[in-house]
Scaffold this motif. Structure first.
Motif, PDB file in Angstrom:
ATOM      1  N   LEU A  30       0.822  -1.208   0.000  1.00  9.47           N
ATOM      2  CA  LEU A  30       0.000   0.000   0.000  1.00  9.47           C
ATOM      3  C   LEU A  30       0.856   1.258   0.000  1.00  9.47           C
ATOM      4  O   LEU A  30       0.562   2.222  -0.704  1.00  9.47           O
ATOM      5  CB  LEU A  30      -0.931  -0.001   1.212  1.00  9.47           C
ATOM      6  CG  LEU A  30      -2.130  -0.936   1.132  1.00  9.47           C
ATOM      7  CD1 LEU A  30      -2.851  -0.982   2.475  1.00  9.47           C
ATOM      8  CD2 LEU A  30      -3.078  -0.491   0.048  1.00  9.47           C
ATOM      9  N   LEU A  31       1.913   1.254   0.778  1.00  9.67           N
ATOM     10  CA  LEU A  31       2.793   2.415   0.811  1.00  9.67           C
ATOM     11  C   LEU A  31       3.515   2.597  -0.521  1.00  9.67           C
ATOM     12  O   LEU A  31       3.677   3.720  -1.004  1.00  9.67           O
ATOM     13  CB  LEU A  31       3.808   2.285   1.946  1.00  9.67           C
ATOM     14  CG  LEU A  31       4.693   3.485   2.214  1.00  9.67           C
ATOM     15  CD1 LEU A  31       3.867   4.733   2.474  1.00  9.67           C
ATOM     16  CD2 LEU A  31       5.607   3.210   3.379  1.00  9.67           C
ATOM     17  N   THR A  34       1.039   4.143  -2.921  1.00  8.40           N
ATOM     18  CA  THR A  34       0.777   5.541  -2.599  1.00  8.40           C
ATOM     19  C   THR A  34       1.940   6.431  -3.008  1.00  8.40           C
ATOM     20  O   THR A  34       1.743   7.494  -3.610  1.00  8.40           O
ATOM     21  CB  THR A  34       0.508   5.678  -1.089  1.00  8.40           C
ATOM     22  OG1 THR A  34      -0.589   4.840  -0.739  1.00  8.40           O
ATOM     23  CG2 THR A  34       0.182   7.109  -0.719  1.00  8.40           C
ATOM     24  N   GLY A  38       1.810   9.175  -6.068  1.00  2.90           N
ATOM     25  CA  GLY A  38       2.069  10.570  -5.697  1.00  2.90           C
ATOM     26  C   GLY A  38       3.261  11.144  -6.436  1.00  2.90           C
ATOM     27  O   GLY A  38       3.240  12.299  -6.876  1.00  2.90           O
TER      28      GLY A  38
END
Length: 83
Positions: A30-31, A34, A38
């Motif tokens: 998930l990180l 993200t 971004g």
């Protein structure tokens, strides 16, 4: 949400069963998603964008290794090793 996710990762770090491993792997993935999204979406300087993408790639690799790795098992008899 971030606090709950951080607490889940801390809890997963001390667990020795597959559930803890799944929490850590999902946190890494998930990180990575993200950070990657971004870094690509925002108008950042090239050096910072490359650092973020590199970090996302590292987390993605660690997450995939965690998915494929065999989980270590601990002895079931109170922690004593049998010979």
């Amino acid at each position: 949400m971030i606090t709950a996710w951080g607490a889940a990762l801390l809890y997963a770090g001390v667990r020795t069963d597959p559930t803890g491993r799944v929490l850590l792997v999902s946190g890494n993935l998930l990180l990575a998603a993200t950070l990657g999204a971004g870094a690509l979406r925002l108008n950042l300087p090239d050096q910072l964008q490359n650092v973020l993408l590199g970090y996302a790639a590292l987390l993605l690799g660690l997450g995939l290794v965690g998915l494929l790795a065999k989980s270590a098992t601990l002895p079931q008899s109170g922690g004593a090793l049998h010979e």
